[in-house]
Motif scaffolding. Structure first.
Motif, PDB file in Angstrom:
ATOM      1  N   THR A  40      35.846  16.807  -8.728  1.00 39.73           N
ATOM      2  CA  THR A  40      36.017  15.521  -9.481  1.00 39.73           C
ATOM      3  C   THR A  40      34.771  15.787 -10.090  1.00 39.73           C
ATOM      4  OG1 THR A  40      37.269  15.373  -7.624  1.00 39.73           O
ATOM      5  CG2 THR A  40      36.926  13.202  -9.961  1.00 39.73           C
ATOM      6  N   ILE A  41      34.348  16.258 -11.519  1.00 35.58           N
ATOM      7  CA  ILE A  41      33.566  16.055 -12.120  1.00 35.58           C
ATOM      8  C   ILE A  41      34.296  15.188 -14.041  1.00 35.58           C
ATOM      9  CG2 ILE A  41      31.756  17.667 -13.462  1.00 35.58           C
ATOM     10  CD1 ILE A  41      32.043  19.756 -12.214  1.00 35.58           C
ATOM     11  N   THR A  42      33.346  13.711 -13.517  1.00 33.59           N
ATOM     12  CA  THR A  42      33.700  12.870 -14.574  1.00 33.59           C
ATOM     13  C   THR A  42      33.170  13.309 -15.598  1.00 33.59           C
ATOM     14  OG1 THR A  42      32.077  10.805 -13.845  1.00 33.59           O
ATOM     15  CG2 THR A  42      33.602  11.446 -12.610  1.00 33.59           C
ATOM     16  N   ASP A  43      33.551  12.861 -16.914  1.00 34.72           N
ATOM     17  CA  ASP A  43      33.281  12.371 -18.221  1.00 34.72           C
ATOM     18  C   ASP A  43      31.907  12.695 -18.455  1.00 34.72           C
ATOM     19  OD1 ASP A  43      35.801  14.008 -19.131  1.00 34.72           O
ATOM     20  OD2 ASP A  43      36.679  11.833 -19.500  1.00 34.72           O
ATOM     21  N   ASP A  44      31.371  10.814 -17.323  1.00 36.33           N
ATOM     22  CA  ASP A  44      30.404  10.650 -17.616  1.00 36.33           C
ATOM     23  C   ASP A  44      29.053  11.069 -17.095  1.00 36.33           C
ATOM     24  OD1 ASP A  44      30.655   8.400 -18.781  1.00 36.33           O
ATOM     25  OD2 ASP A  44      30.907   7.594 -17.496  1.00 36.33           O
ATOM     26  N   GLU A  45      29.753  12.334 -15.495  1.00 33.41           N
ATOM     27  CA  GLU A  45      28.532  13.335 -15.103  1.00 33.41           C
ATOM     28  C   GLU A  45      28.550  14.506 -15.934  1.00 33.41           C
ATOM     29  OE1 GLU A  45      29.605  12.772 -10.769  1.00 33.41           O
ATOM     30  OE2 GLU A  45      30.817  13.785 -11.797  1.00 33.41           O
ATOM     31  N   ILE A  46      29.427  14.751 -17.343  1.00 29.72           N
ATOM     32  CA  ILE A  46      29.404  16.246 -17.924  1.00 29.72           C
ATOM     33  C   ILE A  46      28.531  15.851 -18.766  1.00 29.72           C
ATOM     34  CG2 ILE A  46      30.972  17.204 -19.227  1.00 29.72           C
ATOM     35  CD1 ILE A  46      33.231  17.294 -17.830  1.00 29.72           C
ATOM     36  N   LYS A  47      28.533  14.733 -19.049  1.00 33.75           N
ATOM     37  CA  LYS A  47      27.082  13.857 -20.776  1.00 33.75           C
ATOM     38  C   LYS A  47      26.065  13.994 -19.570  1.00 33.75           C
ATOM     39  CE  LYS A  47      31.253  11.371 -22.787  1.00 33.75           C
ATOM     40  NZ  LYS A  47      31.616  10.022 -22.760  1.00 33.75           N
ATOM     41  N   ALA A  48      26.157  12.966 -18.981  1.00 34.45           N
ATOM     42  CA  ALA A  48      24.497  12.979 -18.097  1.00 34.45           C
ATOM     43  C   ALA A  48      24.317  14.656 -18.164  1.00 34.45           C
ATOM     44  CB  ALA A  48      24.894  12.106 -16.619  1.00 34.45           C
ATOM     45  N   LEU A  49      25.041  15.338 -17.502  1.00 38.43           N
ATOM     46  CA  LEU A  49      24.560  16.932 -16.877  1.00 38.43           C
ATOM     47  C   LEU A  49      24.211  18.344 -18.283  1.00 38.43           C
ATOM     48  CD1 LEU A  49      26.080  19.127 -14.684  1.00 38.43           C
ATOM     49  CD2 LEU A  49      24.358  18.669 -14.729  1.00 38.43           C
ATOM     50  N   ALA A  50      24.468  17.052 -19.836  1.00 43.22           N
ATOM     51  CA  ALA A  50      24.735  18.010 -20.947  1.00 43.22           C
ATOM     52  C   ALA A  50      22.854  17.331 -21.357  1.00 43.22           C
ATOM     53  CB  ALA A  50      25.299  17.608 -22.012  1.00 43.22           C
ATOM     54  N   ALA A  51      23.345  16.067 -21.111  1.00 44.40           N
ATOM     55  CA  ALA A  51      21.572  15.458 -21.255  1.00 44.40           C
ATOM     56  C   ALA A  51      20.486  15.754 -20.500  1.00 44.40           C
ATOM     57  CB  ALA A  51      21.623  13.974 -20.969  1.00 44.40           C
ATOM     58  N   ASP A  52      20.807  16.342 -19.898  1.00 46.37           N
ATOM     59  CA  ASP A  52      19.596  16.826 -19.048  1.00 46.37           C
ATOM     60  C   ASP A  52      19.051  18.119 -19.145  1.00 46.37           C
ATOM     61  OD1 ASP A  52      19.791  14.604 -16.874  1.00 46.37           O
ATOM     62  OD2 ASP A  52      20.800  15.791 -15.466  1.00 46.37           O
ATOM     63  N   PHE A  53      20.055  18.377 -19.275  1.00 52.26           N
ATOM     64  CA  PHE A  53      20.290  19.953 -19.798  1.00 52.26           C
ATOM     65  C   PHE A  53      19.068  19.629 -21.057  1.00 52.26           C
ATOM     66  CE2 PHE A  53      22.137  22.344 -17.400  1.00 52.26           C
ATOM     67  CZ  PHE A  53      22.219  23.176 -16.720  1.00 52.26           C
ATOM     68  N   ASP A  54      19.043  19.032 -22.288  1.00 51.61           N
ATOM     69  CA  ASP A  54      18.124  18.903 -23.540  1.00 51.61           C
ATOM     70  C   ASP A  54      16.803  18.249 -22.929  1.00 51.61           C
ATOM     71  OD1 ASP A  54      20.633  19.080 -25.244  1.00 51.61           O
ATOM     72  OD2 ASP A  54      22.284  17.566 -25.262  1.00 51.61           O
TER      73      ASP A  54
END
Length: 146
Positions: A40-54
């Motif tokens: 259960t990976i939330t949309d917010d977790e995905i956005k945060a992960l993407a931001a972490d890579f950036d």
């Protein structure tokens, strides 16, 4: 078997990804495209992960959250994040479009981590490969579930 055939066969690497859980995330759409077993990976977790890579400094300072669990970051750059919580290790690899997350129940050795990053990055190196891999994994899971 002719010698040439044996030589070519020997060069094909067989790599066990060894994950307990794995997810393919669509970075542009912010959605889980495939997860096994169910994560259960939330949309917010995905956005945060993407931001972490950036912004790897963000992940280094705050750790990452995946599937409701906060992991302490061990190493991070614009291509991969290696984090840990207790005995569980997480390895995430990203391209501009995809993020693959693998969760392991043990610590990964640095050489093994590097090998896994390369393999996972190869799986998502372009949209066609990633879509094909998602389809193959989904089919495999469907067949096992029958």
């Amino acid at each position: 078997m002719p010698e040439d055939s044996r030589r070519n066969t020997a060069r094909i690497p067989v790599i066990d990804l060894g994950t307990n859980r794995m997810a393919f995330l669509d970075r542009r759409e912010g959605k889980v495209r495939f997860a096994f077993p169910q994560m259960t990976i939330t949309d917010d977790e995905i956005k945060a992960l993407a931001a972490d890579f950036d912004d790897p400094a963000r992940a280094r300072a705050n750790g990452i959250r995946v599937d409701g669990t906060r992991y302490s970051t061990l190493s991070v750059d614009t291509r991969s994040i290696h984090a840990r919580m207790g005995q569980e290790t997480i390895l995430a690899v990203a391209t501009q479009h995809w993020i693959i997350v693998g969760v392991y129940d043990k610590e990964l050795e640095p050489a093994r981590e590097t090998q896994l990053v390369e393999v996972l990055a190869g799986l998502i190196s372009d949209d066609t490969k990633a879509e094909r891999m998602i389809g193959l994994l989904s089919d495999l899971i469907d067949k096992k579930g029958r």
